[in-house]
Write an enzyme that holds these catalytic residues in place. Structure first.
Site, PDB file in Angstrom:
ATOM      1  N   LYS A 182       0.839  -1.196   0.000  1.00  0.00           N
ATOM      2  CA  LYS A 182       0.000   0.000   0.000  1.00  0.00           C
ATOM      3  C   LYS A 182       0.880   1.254   0.000  1.00  0.00           C
ATOM      4  CE  LYS A 182      -3.192   2.537   2.874  1.00  0.00           C
ATOM      5  NZ  LYS A 182      -4.012   2.611   4.079  1.00  0.00           N
ATOM      6  N   HIS A 233      -3.459 -32.450  18.865  1.00  0.00           N
ATOM      7  CA  HIS A 233      -2.246 -33.203  19.195  1.00  0.00           C
ATOM      8  C   HIS A 233      -1.092 -32.261  19.490  1.00  0.00           C
ATOM      9  CE1 HIS A 233      -4.292 -36.894  17.987  1.00  0.00           C
ATOM     10  NE2 HIS A 233      -4.865 -36.108  17.096  1.00  0.00           N
ATOM     11  N   GLY A 279      -4.238  -1.796   5.685  1.00  0.00           N
ATOM     12  CA  GLY A 279      -3.517  -2.986   5.237  1.00  0.00           C
ATOM     13  C   GLY A 279      -4.189  -4.283   5.642  1.00  0.00           C
ATOM     14  N   ARG A 280      -4.557  -4.386   6.895  1.00  0.00           N
ATOM     15  CA  ARG A 280      -5.130  -5.652   7.398  1.00  0.00           C
ATOM     16  C   ARG A 280      -6.581  -5.850   6.954  1.00  0.00           C
ATOM     17  NH1 ARG A 280      -3.657  -1.991  11.090  1.00  0.00           N
ATOM     18  NH2 ARG A 280      -5.237  -1.045  12.430  1.00  0.00           N
ATOM     19  N   LYS A 301      10.565   0.016  13.889  1.00  0.00           N
ATOM     20  CA  LYS A 301      11.094   0.326  12.544  1.00  0.00           C
ATOM     21  C   LYS A 301      12.170   1.402  12.634  1.00  0.00           C
ATOM     22  CE  LYS A 301       6.772  -0.565  10.004  1.00  0.00           C
ATOM     23  NZ  LYS A 301       5.721   0.029   9.189  1.00  0.00           N
ATOM     24  N   GLU A 346      10.932  -4.227   4.209  1.00  0.00           N
ATOM     25  CA  GLU A 346      11.108  -5.630   3.802  1.00  0.00           C
ATOM     26  C   GLU A 346      10.672  -5.832   2.353  1.00  0.00           C
ATOM     27  OE1 GLU A 346       9.549  -4.463   6.440  1.00  0.00           O
ATOM     28  OE2 GLU A 346       9.665  -5.809   8.176  1.00  0.00           O
ATOM     29  N   GLU A 352      -3.356  -6.137  15.490  1.00  0.00           N
ATOM     30  CA  GLU A 352      -2.895  -4.824  15.036  1.00  0.00           C
ATOM     31  C   GLU A 352      -4.016  -3.790  15.177  1.00  0.00           C
ATOM     32  OE1 GLU A 352       0.482  -4.278  11.977  1.00  0.00           O
ATOM     33  OE2 GLU A 352      -1.289  -3.692  10.865  1.00  0.00           O
TER      34      GLU A 352
HETATM   35  O1  F6P Z   1       3.049  -3.857  10.064  1.00  0.00           O
HETATM   36  C1  F6P Z   1       2.699  -2.569   9.722  1.00  0.00           C
HETATM   37  C2  F6P Z   1       2.048  -2.473   8.373  1.00  0.00           C
HETATM   38  O2  F6P Z   1       1.891  -1.124   8.109  1.00  0.00           O
HETATM   39  C3  F6P Z   1       0.717  -3.204   8.263  1.00  0.00           C
HETATM   40  O3  F6P Z   1      -0.347  -2.516   8.783  1.00  0.00           O
HETATM   41  C4  F6P Z   1       0.635  -3.434   6.794  1.00  0.00           C
HETATM   42  O4  F6P Z   1      -0.309  -4.407   6.467  1.00  0.00           O
HETATM   43  C5  F6P Z   1       2.046  -3.858   6.478  1.00  0.00           C
HETATM   44  O5  F6P Z   1       2.840  -3.046   7.324  1.00  0.00           O
HETATM   45  C6  F6P Z   1       2.470  -3.700   5.047  1.00  0.00           C
HETATM   46  O6  F6P Z   1       2.321  -2.400   4.597  1.00  0.00           O
HETATM   47  P1  F6P Z   1       2.412  -2.016   3.062  1.00  0.00           P
HETATM   48  O7  F6P Z   1       1.275  -2.641   2.352  1.00  0.00           O
HETATM   49  O8  F6P Z   1       2.351  -0.520   3.032  1.00  0.00           O
HETATM   50  O9  F6P Z   1       3.725  -2.532   2.528  1.00  0.00           O
END
Ligand code: F6P
Length: 531
Positions: free
Chosen positions: A207, A383, A265-266, A497, A213, A352
């Site tokens: 987003k 189990h 995002g979630r 972060k 990452e 979150e």
């Molecule tokens: O973990 C923080 C966060 O901002 C989440 O809310 C989100 O889903 C994820 O990182 C990935 O964010 P993006 O889609 O901006 O890469």
């Protein structure tokens, strides 16, 4: 006006009810009238919550609390595109993603429906071109593998869906879809095993298009592609709200699938975040069905009275268990291997969103919010950690199952494999609730352990998955509305972060002097030993 919900008379009435003492579940379950009142049928599912430590009277108190905290008005504001995410100044409008075609969805006075629909059409056309082989890579070969790069909400929902529908019989051609989430280079190594850059399409899902990452992984994949193909325009597409950043990365606007920044995002699995990978892997029809399922649950949430509203009841039960009975955890136990990533997805969605400690206006809360979510499909979980559930800590459980299987087989018993699975779905809640006496204390089951059971009349399908995910999204919102928190921001992930960036500088310069002695010693050990 009461800012903190615990000061309200409705909240205090529930506390007083609990303080009077709650009969053992064995006793409560003895009343067929009570049990009948604690069962809800809607949206093709039955939710039985007779194994909750409460009575219809308690439910009345919980509904009063929901009304007093303005759950209906807050829900309506969410569906109206109002900026209810106050700390980020945004609407919370994931419901616009699954609205019916032609239905105006206004956020900030602007109709979002045209963008949603045009993006869905773009997904349908593009996925069909890739799946049919008419979209070819830079060396002229059809693309047969999809590598989705993203993390958090840009990964967990799509992966859940991909796994859930693997055995869905109505899907014809299936493309290989893999997810690269972790920045750990081992994840890249694992996910690219056997992949050929010439036949791979990378979908960068972010987003913000700034997540460390994802950006690192996207660049590594770009380099990996360029080792074998002359240029990446046919091999890399993006899902993002940040068109300037995707362009900067080298992806033309035509290859970007956009959505509005009012989608958290979630909560983004119904956006191109989830729909593009799903359409590529299984075909666009699955997306249309999935969105229809969510739409159906949205309508139910909007229109059903609180007393017969699935997300409201589900949300209130979780809130009752955590806030009033003090159970910190919740176990999600789908008796369906297709839902292997359900707990992981809901864990992010729930934790979150509702792991907060202040009210919307910043007032510290005198109680804890959010539930610690974990889970595993049954019967595997039985189990693993069920010993703890039966004789150790009390963890409210949510059992989910489907009347029909996607792939039932005749078993070695007179009943089928699916029947065998379902025997456990029906047995576990009673074992937890009723327990069993035994002269040997090691073999004694105390019981009185709450659970609820959701039985879907149908099978795992794009439609039922759409319903289920929308149900859990709204459950989270309902709880946040009652607790009076902002479920839609996530400031708590920022500090880590920022500190990671400081560590990166130290690794680069090999100067660790700015850190406390504990971190410094660890960092020095790392720098000395890494090969
Ligand atoms: O973990 C923080 C966060 O901002 C989440 O809310 C989100 O889903 C994820 O990182 C990935 O964010 P993006 O889609 O901006 O890469």
């Amino acid at each position: 006006m009461v800012v903190v919900v615990s000061e309200s008379p409705e909240y205090k009435a529930i506390e007083a009810w609990v303080a009077k003492g709650i009969p053992h579940l064995r006793e409560l379950l003895g009343s067929p009238e009570r049990n009948a009142e604690l069962r809800l049928e809607a949206e093709g599912m039955v939710m039985d919550y007779a194994r909750q430590r409460l009575t219809p009277e308690t439910m009345g108190l919980l509904f009063a609390l929901a009304r007093a905290t303005g759950v209906e008005a807050k829900r309506d504001a969410m569906f109206g595109g109002v900026k209810i995410n106050e700390t980020e100044g945004r609407a919370v409008y994931h419901v616009a993603l699954r609205a019916a075609k032609g239905e105006p969805m206004l956020a900030d006075g602007v109709d979002q429906e045209p963008l949603v629909q045009s993006t869905l059409e773009k997904i349908a056309t593009f996925s069909e071109a890739v799946r049919s082989g008419s979209w070819v890579g830079a060396t002229g070969k059809p693309l047969t593998s999809i590598l989705a790069i993203g993390i958090g909400g840009s990964y967990l929902g799509p992966e859940f869906l991909y796994e859930a529908l693997k055995a869905y019989p109505k899907i014809g051609k299936k493309l290989d879809l893999r997810f690269l989430a972790n920045v750990d280079p081992v994840d890249f190594a694992r996910q690219t095993v056997g992949l050929d850059p010439e036949t791979t399409l990378a979908v960068v899902v972010s987003k913000s298009f700034t997540t460390a990452e994802t950006m690192m992984n996207a660049n590594v994949v770009k380099r990996w592609l360029l080792e074998k193909v002359p240029e990446i325009s046919k091999h890399v597409v993006a899902v993002s709200t940040q068109l300037d950043l995707t362009t900067k990365f080298g992806i033309s606007e035509a290859n970007v699938f956009p959505f509005g920044d009012y989608v958290g995002g979630r909560f983004s699995v119904h956006s191109p975040v989830g729909m593009l990978p799903l359409a590529l892997a299984y075909g666009y029809d699955a997306c249309a069905e999935f969105l229809a399922g969510a739409r159906s649950m949205d309508r139910h949430f909007m229109t059903a009275p609180l007393e017969s509203n699935l997300p409201v009841v589900l949300g209130l039960l979780g809130l009752y268990n955590s806030t009033f009975l003090g159970y910190a955890c919740k176990a999600l136990l789908p008796y369906s291997q297709a839902l292997v990533r359900f707990a992981a997805h809901v864990q992010q969605l729930d934790c979150e969103s509702n792991g907060k400690s202040v009210a919307m206006d910043g007032t510290p809360l005198p109680f804890e919010t959010g539930e610690i979510v974990f889970g595993e499909p049954g019967t595997n979980g039985q189990h693993s950690f069920y010993q703890l559930l039966h004789q150790g800590r009390v963890v409210p459980c949510e059992f989910v199952a489907f009347a029909s299987s996607n792939a039932d087989v005749a078993g070695i018993k007179p009943i089928s494999n699916h029947d065998e699975l379902m025997c456990n779905f029906f047995a576990q809640p009673d074992a937890l609730a009723c327990g069993q006496d035994d002269p040997d204390p090691h073999k004694r089951f105390p019981g009185n352990r709450p659970s609820l059971s959701i039985l879907v009349r149908d099978q795992v399908s794009p439609f039922t998955m759409g319903q289920l995910l929308a149900l859990y999204e709204h459950r989270v919102a309902v709880q946040g509305f009652v607790w009076g928190i902002n479920s839609f921001d996530q400031w708590g992930v920022q500090l880590g972060k920022v500190l990671a960036k400081q560590v990166a500088k130290a690794i680069e310069s090999k100067d660790t002097s700015a850190f406390n002695s504990s971190t410094k010693a660890l960092l020095d050990t790392y720098l000395k030993n890494k090969k």
